[in-house]
Write a protein that holds these residues in place. Structure first.
Motif, PDB file in Angstrom:
ATOM      1  N   PHE A   1      43.739  45.080  50.424  1.00  0.00           N
ATOM      2  CA  PHE A   1      43.338  46.015  49.371  1.00  0.00           C
ATOM      3  C   PHE A   1      41.888  45.778  48.963  1.00  0.00           C
ATOM      4  O   PHE A   1      41.133  46.718  48.712  1.00  0.00           O
TER       5      PHE A   1
ATOM      6  N   THR B   1      55.528  51.871  47.392  1.00  0.00           N
ATOM      7  CA  THR B   1      55.242  50.885  48.441  1.00  0.00           C
ATOM      8  C   THR B   1      53.883  50.236  48.202  1.00  0.00           C
ATOM      9  O   THR B   1      53.740  49.017  48.283  1.00  0.00           O
ATOM     10  N   THR B   2      52.881  51.063  47.919  1.00  0.00           N
ATOM     11  CA  THR B   2      51.540  50.519  47.690  1.00  0.00           C
ATOM     12  C   THR B   2      51.542  49.549  46.517  1.00  0.00           C
ATOM     13  O   THR B   2      50.970  48.459  46.591  1.00  0.00           O
TER      14      THR B   2
ATOM     15  N   TRP C   1      53.987  40.889  54.019  1.00  0.00           N
ATOM     16  CA  TRP C   1      53.906  42.113  53.213  1.00  0.00           C
ATOM     17  C   TRP C   1      53.050  41.940  51.970  1.00  0.00           C
ATOM     18  O   TRP C   1      53.013  42.811  51.116  1.00  0.00           O
TER      19      TRP C   1
ATOM     20  N   LEU D   1      53.053  46.321  47.636  1.00  0.00           N
ATOM     21  CA  LEU D   1      52.254  45.531  48.566  1.00  0.00           C
ATOM     22  C   LEU D   1      51.104  44.811  47.882  1.00  0.00           C
ATOM     23  O   LEU D   1      50.777  43.690  48.230  1.00  0.00           O
ATOM     24  N   ILE D   2      50.468  45.478  46.905  1.00  0.00           N
ATOM     25  CA  ILE D   2      49.289  44.837  46.332  1.00  0.00           C
ATOM     26  C   ILE D   2      49.570  44.124  45.016  1.00  0.00           C
ATOM     27  O   ILE D   2      48.792  43.267  44.619  1.00  0.00           O
TER      28      ILE D   2
ATOM     29  N   LEU E   1      55.451  56.397  48.803  1.00  0.00           N
ATOM     30  CA  LEU E   1      54.246  55.685  49.221  1.00  0.00           C
ATOM     31  C   LEU E   1      53.605  54.978  48.029  1.00  0.00           C
ATOM     32  O   LEU E   1      53.114  53.852  48.149  1.00  0.00           O
TER      33      LEU E   1
ATOM     34  N   PRO F   1      56.862  63.928  47.806  1.00  0.00           N
ATOM     35  CA  PRO F   1      57.352  62.931  48.760  1.00  0.00           C
ATOM     36  C   PRO F   1      56.456  61.712  48.833  1.00  0.00           C
ATOM     37  O   PRO F   1      56.861  60.667  49.349  1.00  0.00           O
ATOM     38  N   LEU F   2      55.235  61.835  48.302  1.00  0.00           N
ATOM     39  CA  LEU F   2      54.319  60.697  48.363  1.00  0.00           C
ATOM     40  C   LEU F   2      54.681  59.622  47.348  1.00  0.00           C
ATOM     41  O   LEU F   2      54.098  58.546  47.340  1.00  0.00           O
TER      42      LEU F   2
ATOM     43  N   MET G   1      49.595  42.070  50.570  1.00  0.00           N
ATOM     44  CA  MET G   1      48.378  42.663  51.132  1.00  0.00           C
ATOM     45  C   MET G   1      47.213  42.739  50.157  1.00  0.00           C
ATOM     46  O   MET G   1      46.377  43.634  50.259  1.00  0.00           O
TER      47      MET G   1
ATOM     48  N   ASP H   1      46.957  52.150  38.481  1.00  0.00           N
ATOM     49  CA  ASP H   1      46.654  53.573  38.690  1.00  0.00           C
ATOM     50  C   ASP H   1      46.355  53.844  40.156  1.00  0.00           C
ATOM     51  O   ASP H   1      46.802  54.841  40.717  1.00  0.00           O
ATOM     52  N   ALA H   2      45.567  52.929  40.749  1.00  0.00           N
ATOM     53  CA  ALA H   2      45.202  53.131  42.145  1.00  0.00           C
ATOM     54  C   ALA H   2      46.443  53.107  43.028  1.00  0.00           C
ATOM     55  O   ALA H   2      46.609  53.932  43.928  1.00  0.00           O
TER      56      ALA H   2
ATOM     57  N   ALA I   1      48.511  56.294  42.900  1.00  0.00           N
ATOM     58  CA  ALA I   1      47.782  57.538  43.139  1.00  0.00           C
ATOM     59  C   ALA I   1      48.618  58.561  43.888  1.00  0.00           C
ATOM     60  O   ALA I   1      48.490  59.757  43.691  1.00  0.00           O
ATOM     61  N   PHE I   2      49.498  58.059  44.755  1.00  0.00           N
ATOM     62  CA  PHE I   2      50.322  58.994  45.536  1.00  0.00           C
ATOM     63  C   PHE I   2      51.546  59.363  44.722  1.00  0.00           C
ATOM     64  O   PHE I   2      52.644  58.949  45.035  1.00  0.00           O
TER      65      PHE I   2
END
Lengths: 211, 216
Positions: free
Chosen positions: A156, A104-105, A150, A108-109, A101, A97-98, A152, A88-89, A92-93
């Motif tokens: 986080f 991507t998030t 990459w 990454l995590i 993101l 257009p987010l 991360m 969920d975190a 969040a975006f």
């Protein structure tokens, strides 16, 4: 450079950062080969490193999956509560257009660390068992190395700490099981990275392929 | 423990007439195109490295500007809607007495990105002309830039956690602002810029200046 014409290339090692060339001498267990010019660690073999990395990678993979689906943090304010998972975190975006993101998030995590753990197991398991390398082990290790910057998860985790300090003024925050799993995960990811002697892996992949 | 025992002059692979793979360190005769071990393209010295560094650097910088102008967070409480930019959010934290966190945010999203832009630019310029900074220091600077670059992502993660967690219907809600996208892009582009830099160039300049045996 004429007198150095017949150099047996296998006896050389070159620092990838500063291009210094050295005659290769394998360090013993517990020793490290370091570039004398720029200090890059070239070889750092460890006893049973393969097995340890496999064990750590397996734990990482399990923890990521478990931490992703179980509740991560719960917030309480004025009788209203909200509970989120790591997924969920990450997502969040999610408006407009987010969305890019958000993906991507999440990568990454969650997906990059997970992929790296699975690739490490795939590459190292045959090596540890003295079998020929798995099909595409070279490509797998290459991908795993390319993904390294990459991944991360540990960043986080620090981000969590910052976010929590910001929120605690606003509401009560409770930690779900995933929070502690993630904390353990971060330590394991760091161990996983520092145990791998890349030179040893490449060399063993190479040797096993030739024979 | 060093690979070689003798502390003779350090020779670079190029002087020996060989090239090495920068990924798996396997050594090949000069002129080899791809590494026979790991398959990476082998380039003795990456001539286009600097072009790529500057290209990514510029896009990164271009994204960093809107990242600071647009709001990063949109906080809606019962009575009002507040939009905070990166720096505004940190100042807000400072007023709430959370100085430690404010400093983390400021360092991660202002000091590190700006420092990184300057460090990469400095490194890229320093390999094209004589530099007064020693090779060791520049190599160290490069490693710090490469290591620390990822940590700027922290702000994006903070926004992600806060905006997913603080969704309390009418009471309060936090939503990400447009700046988050630009900020993430800026971090990614500067990471690519740092990765494009061929750190072997730092040491080449040194060899040339001291009149060391050079085959060119």
């Amino acid at each position: 450079m004429t007198d150095t014409q017949p150099i047996p290339l296998d006896t050389l090692i070159v620092c990838p950062h500063c291009d210094a060339a050295y005659k290769l001498r394998r360090p013993g267990v517990g020793e490290r080969a370091k570039c004398q010019r720029c200090g890059t660690i070239l070889i750092s073999p460890r006893r049973k490193a393969g097995l340890q990395i496999i064990a750590v990678s397996l734990a990482v993979a399990i923890l990521i999956i478990a931490a992703t689906v179980s509740p991560f943090l719960t917030i309480n304010a004025g009788g209203v509560s909200n509970s989120v998972s790591i997924l969920d975190a990450a997502l969040a975006f999610s408006d407009g257009p987010l969305l890019a993101l958000a993906l991507t998030t999440a990568a990454l995590i969650i997906f990059v660390p997970l992929t790296r753990a699975l690739l490490s197991i795939y590459v190292l398991l045959p090596i540890v068992m003295d079998r020929p390398p798995a099909r595409g082990a070279m490509q797998a290790f290459r991908l795993s190395e390319a993904l390294r910057p990459w991944s991360m998860a540990e960043i986080f985790a620090i981000g969590c700490a910052v976010a929590l300090t910001k929120i605690t003024d606003l509401a009560d925050v409770a930690f779900g099981p995933a929070f502690w799993m993630f904390a353990a995960l971060v330590i394991l990811v760091v161990i996983q990275d520092n145990f791998v002697c890349r030179w040893s892996v490449w060399t063993s992949l190479d040797k096993t392929q030739k024979s | 423990m060093d690979v070689t025992g003798q502390n003779a002059e350090i020779v670079s692979a190029r002087d020996l007439g060989v090239v090495a793979c920068t990924r798996c360190t396997q050594v090949w005769p000069a002129g080899t195109q791809t590494c026979g071990r790991c398959g990476r393209a082998i380039i003795a010295r990456d001539d286009k490295s600097l072009q790529r560094v500057w290209a990514w650097w510029l896009v990164g910088l271009m994204c960093y500007i809107p990242a600071n102008i647009y709001p990063m967070l949109r906080t809606r409480t019962l009575f009002r809607v507040q939009e905070d930019t990166i720096i505004g959010g940190a100042v807000e934290l400072l007023h709430h007495g959370a100085a430690g966190v404010a400093i983390i945010v400021l360092v991660a999203s202002v000091v590190i990105p700006l420092g990184k832009f300057m460090a990469i630019a400095f490194l890229a310029i320093s390999v094209t002309r004589p530099s007064s900074v020693s090779n060791h220091h520049r190599q160290m600077l490069y490693e710090v830039v490469e290591y620390i670059g990822r940590w700027s992502m922290i702000d994006i993660f903070v926004v992600a956690i806060m905006s997913s967690l603080v969704q309390l219907n009418t009471l309060a809600a936090i939503n990400p602002g447009r700046a988050s996208l630009f900020f993430a892009l800026s971090v990614i582009f500067t990471m690519l810029s740092a990765q494009a830099f061929d750190s072997r160039m730092i040491w080449d300049v040194h060899a040339k200046r001291e009149g060391a045996p050079d085959n060119e």
